[in-house]
Design an enzyme around this catalytic site. Structure first.
Site, PDB file in Angstrom:
ATOM      1  N   HIS A 203      25.791 113.985  89.113  1.00  0.00           N
ATOM      2  CA  HIS A 203      24.860 114.312  87.932  1.00  0.00           C
ATOM      3  C   HIS A 203      23.759 113.236  87.728  1.00  0.00           C
ATOM      4  O   HIS A 203      22.760 113.600  87.291  1.00  0.00           O
ATOM      5  CB  HIS A 203      25.590 114.930  86.774  1.00  0.00           C
ATOM      6  CG  HIS A 203      26.087 116.309  86.552  1.00  0.00           C
ATOM      7  ND1 HIS A 203      25.196 117.392  86.675  1.00  0.00           N
ATOM      8  CD2 HIS A 203      27.521 116.622  86.849  1.00  0.00           C
ATOM      9  CE1 HIS A 203      26.191 118.418  86.800  1.00  0.00           C
ATOM     10  NE2 HIS A 203      27.327 117.967  86.543  1.00  0.00           N
TER      11      HIS A 203
ATOM     12  N   GLN B   4      24.050 116.416  81.105  1.00  0.00           N
ATOM     13  CA  GLN B   4      24.277 117.748  80.850  1.00  0.00           C
ATOM     14  C   GLN B   4      24.454 118.300  79.315  1.00  0.00           C
ATOM     15  O   GLN B   4      24.404 119.428  78.923  1.00  0.00           O
ATOM     16  CB  GLN B   4      25.802 118.046  81.182  1.00  0.00           C
ATOM     17  CG  GLN B   4      25.844 117.965  82.675  1.00  0.00           C
ATOM     18  CD  GLN B   4      27.339 118.424  83.212  1.00  0.00           C
ATOM     19  OE1 GLN B   4      28.237 117.117  83.235  1.00  0.00           O
ATOM     20  NE2 GLN B   4      27.568 119.648  83.635  1.00  0.00           N
TER      21      GLN B   4
ATOM     22  N   GLY C 273      35.242 116.931  82.749  1.00  0.00           N
ATOM     23  CA  GLY C 273      34.101 115.850  82.869  1.00  0.00           C
ATOM     24  C   GLY C 273      32.779 116.282  82.359  1.00  0.00           C
ATOM     25  O   GLY C 273      32.697 117.727  82.026  1.00  0.00           O
TER      26      GLY C 273
ATOM     27  N   HIS D 284      31.559 114.210  91.402  1.00  0.00           N
ATOM     28  CA  HIS D 284      30.931 115.263  90.641  1.00  0.00           C
ATOM     29  C   HIS D 284      29.970 114.594  89.819  1.00  0.00           C
ATOM     30  O   HIS D 284      28.764 114.961  89.550  1.00  0.00           O
ATOM     31  CB  HIS D 284      31.720 116.230  90.417  1.00  0.00           C
ATOM     32  CG  HIS D 284      31.161 117.504  89.626  1.00  0.00           C
ATOM     33  ND1 HIS D 284      31.161 118.662  90.065  1.00  0.00           N
ATOM     34  CD2 HIS D 284      30.383 117.455  88.469  1.00  0.00           C
ATOM     35  CE1 HIS D 284      30.299 119.444  89.441  1.00  0.00           C
ATOM     36  NE2 HIS D 284      30.076 118.891  88.496  1.00  0.00           N
ATOM     37  N   GLU D 285      30.537 113.863  88.653  1.00  0.00           N
ATOM     38  CA  GLU D 285      29.949 113.291  87.379  1.00  0.00           C
ATOM     39  C   GLU D 285      28.693 112.370  87.979  1.00  0.00           C
ATOM     40  O   GLU D 285      27.842 112.178  87.606  1.00  0.00           O
ATOM     41  CB  GLU D 285      30.861 112.552  86.557  1.00  0.00           C
ATOM     42  CG  GLU D 285      31.802 113.539  86.089  1.00  0.00           C
ATOM     43  CD  GLU D 285      31.319 115.136  85.623  1.00  0.00           C
ATOM     44  OE1 GLU D 285      30.190 114.865  85.025  1.00  0.00           O
ATOM     45  OE2 GLU D 285      32.041 115.976  85.621  1.00  0.00           O
TER      46      GLU D 285
ATOM     47  N   CYS E 155      31.203 123.776  87.619  1.00  0.00           N
ATOM     48  CA  CYS E 155      30.230 122.743  86.580  1.00  0.00           C
ATOM     49  C   CYS E 155      29.697 123.553  85.258  1.00  0.00           C
ATOM     50  O   CYS E 155      29.454 124.615  85.539  1.00  0.00           O
ATOM     51  CB  CYS E 155      28.844 122.650  87.561  1.00  0.00           C
ATOM     52  SG  CYS E 155      27.603 121.580  86.684  1.00  0.00           S
ATOM     53  N   LEU E 156      29.807 122.909  84.250  1.00  0.00           N
ATOM     54  CA  LEU E 156      29.716 123.324  83.063  1.00  0.00           C
ATOM     55  C   LEU E 156      28.184 123.587  82.889  1.00  0.00           C
ATOM     56  O   LEU E 156      27.799 124.640  82.154  1.00  0.00           O
ATOM     57  CB  LEU E 156      30.087 122.277  81.854  1.00  0.00           C
ATOM     58  CG  LEU E 156      31.304 121.866  81.851  1.00  0.00           C
ATOM     59  CD1 LEU E 156      31.580 120.929  80.804  1.00  0.00           C
ATOM     60  CD2 LEU E 156      32.413 123.109  81.629  1.00  0.00           C
TER      61      LEU E 156
HETATM   62  O1  K1U Z   1      30.435 117.936  85.343  1.00  0.00           O
HETATM   63  C1  K1U Z   1      30.932 119.194  84.856  1.00  0.00           C
HETATM   64  O2  K1U Z   1      30.124 120.085  85.150  1.00  0.00           O
HETATM   65  C2  K1U Z   1      32.314 119.275  84.650  1.00  0.00           C
HETATM   66  C3  K1U Z   1      33.279 119.955  85.584  1.00  0.00           C
HETATM   67  C4  K1U Z   1      33.919 118.876  86.407  1.00  0.00           C
HETATM   68  C5  K1U Z   1      34.456 119.278  87.736  1.00  0.00           C
HETATM   69  C6  K1U Z   1      35.249 120.264  87.737  1.00  0.00           C
HETATM   70  C7  K1U Z   1      36.170 120.640  88.770  1.00  0.00           C
HETATM   71  C8  K1U Z   1      35.978 119.796  89.977  1.00  0.00           C
HETATM   72  C9  K1U Z   1      34.966 118.595  89.980  1.00  0.00           C
HETATM   73  C10 K1U Z   1      34.311 118.409  88.725  1.00  0.00           C
HETATM   74  C11 K1U Z   1      34.118 120.843  84.962  1.00  0.00           C
HETATM   75  O3  K1U Z   1      34.995 120.422  83.944  1.00  0.00           O
HETATM   76  S1  K1U Z   1      34.307 122.456  85.460  1.00  0.00           S
HETATM   77  C12 K1U Z   1      35.469 123.302  84.363  1.00  0.00           C
HETATM   78  C13 K1U Z   1      36.930 122.812  85.074  1.00  0.00           C
HETATM   79  O4  K1U Z   1      37.040 122.474  86.050  1.00  0.00           O
HETATM   80  C14 K1U Z   1      38.129 122.859  84.338  1.00  0.00           C
HETATM   81  C15 K1U Z   1      38.167 123.473  83.038  1.00  0.00           C
HETATM   82  C16 K1U Z   1      39.404 123.423  82.120  1.00  0.00           C
HETATM   83  C17 K1U Z   1      40.574 123.005  82.934  1.00  0.00           C
HETATM   84  C18 K1U Z   1      40.425 122.695  83.947  1.00  0.00           C
HETATM   85  C19 K1U Z   1      39.253 122.367  84.601  1.00  0.00           C
HETATM   86 ZN    ZN Z   2      28.837 119.460  86.894  1.00  0.00          ZN
END
Ligand code: K1U
Ligand code: ZN
Length: 172
Positions: A140, A51, A46, A136-137, A94-95
Site C-alpha cells: 500500500h 487508506q 492491518g 500487503h501493507e 483489503c479494507l
Molecule cells: O490493508 C488492508 O486493507 C487490511 C487487510 C489486511 C490483510 C488481510 C488479509 C491478508 C492480508 C492483508 C484486512 O485486514 S482485510 C480484513 C481481514 O482480513 C480480517 C478482518 C477481521 C478479522 C480477520 C481478518
Molecule cells: Zn489493503
C-alpha cells in the site's frame, strides 16, 4: 481517537507512493491512534495511512486471535529486508476493496525493519498471517494493491464493479 473514513477503489490516492515520516510528532502519534481505531472498527488486521487518505509511510497491524488480548503494532517507515524463496498462498482481503477476497502467492517468511512510536528501530522475522499482512501493507505504501497480483480479467472485473458503484454514489 477518531474513526476516519476509508479510501475505496478506484480512488487514485491508493496509487500514490507514500512519503517517509521525518519526525515522530504529536500529529504522528494522533494519526497512529486514529489508524488503530479505524482498523479495529473496520474490522481489519492491518491498515496503511493512505487508506485513510494520508500519504505517509505508516502502517498499523494486529494479527492477534483474541479481541481480549490485542497486540497493536505501529510501523513507521517499514521495509522488507529479506524474503524467503518459499512461497505460500493466502486468501487476502483489503479494507479499500470491501467484500472481495482472492488467493495471492507471496514469500512465506519475511524479515522487516521499522521504527516504533518510541523512535526505536526494530527488525523482526514473520511467518503466517503477519508475513502476509506486512507485505500487503508495505505494498500500500508503494501504491500497490493485492488485485495487481491477479489476472487482468479478475482485476478488470473488480475495478469495473467499484467504478460503477462510485458513479452511482456520485449520482452520475
Ligand atoms: O490493508 C488492508 O486493507 C487490511 C487487510 C489486511 C490483510 C488481510 C488479509 C491478508 C492480508 C492483508 C484486512 O485486514 S482485510 C480484513 C481481514 O482480513 C480480517 C478482518 C477481521 C478479522 C480477520 C481478518
Ligand atoms: Zn489493503
Amino acid at each position: 481517537m477518531t474513526i476516519r473514513p476509508l479510501v475505496i477503489i478506484p480512488d487514485p490516492k491508493l496509487r500514490l507512493v507514500s512519503e517517509p515520516v521525518k519526525e515522530i510528532t504529536q500529529e504522528i502519534r494522533q494519526l497512529a491512534d486514529d489508524m488503530l481505531e479505524t482498523m479495529y472498527d473496520a474490522p481489519g488486521v492491518g491498515l496503511a495511512a493512505i487508506q485513510i487518505g494520508v500519504p505517509l509511510r505508516m502502517v498499523t497491524m494486529d494479527v492477534s486471535k483474541s479481541e481480549d488480548e490485542r497486540q497493536p503494532m505501529v510501523l513507521i517507515n517499514p521495509e522488507i529486508t529479506w524474503a524467503s524463496e518459499e512461497k505460500r498462498v493466502y486468501e487476502e482481503g483489503c479494507l479499500s476493496i470491501p467484500e472481495y477476497y482472492e488467493e495471492v502467492e507471496r514469500p512465506d517468511r519475511v524479515r522487516f525493519r521499522y521504527m516504533n512510536l518510541q523512535g526505536e528501530v526494530i527488525e523482526q522475522e514473520a511467518d503466517g498471517l503477519l508475513a502476509t499482512c506486512v507485505q500487503h501493507e508495505i505494498d500500500h505504501l508503494n501504491g500497490v494493491l493485492f488485485i495487481d497480483y491477479l489476472s487482468k480479467l479478475k482485476r478488470d472485473r473488480v475495478m469495473t464493479k467499484f467504478k460503477k458503484a462510485a458513479r452511482r454514489e456520485a449520482g452520475a
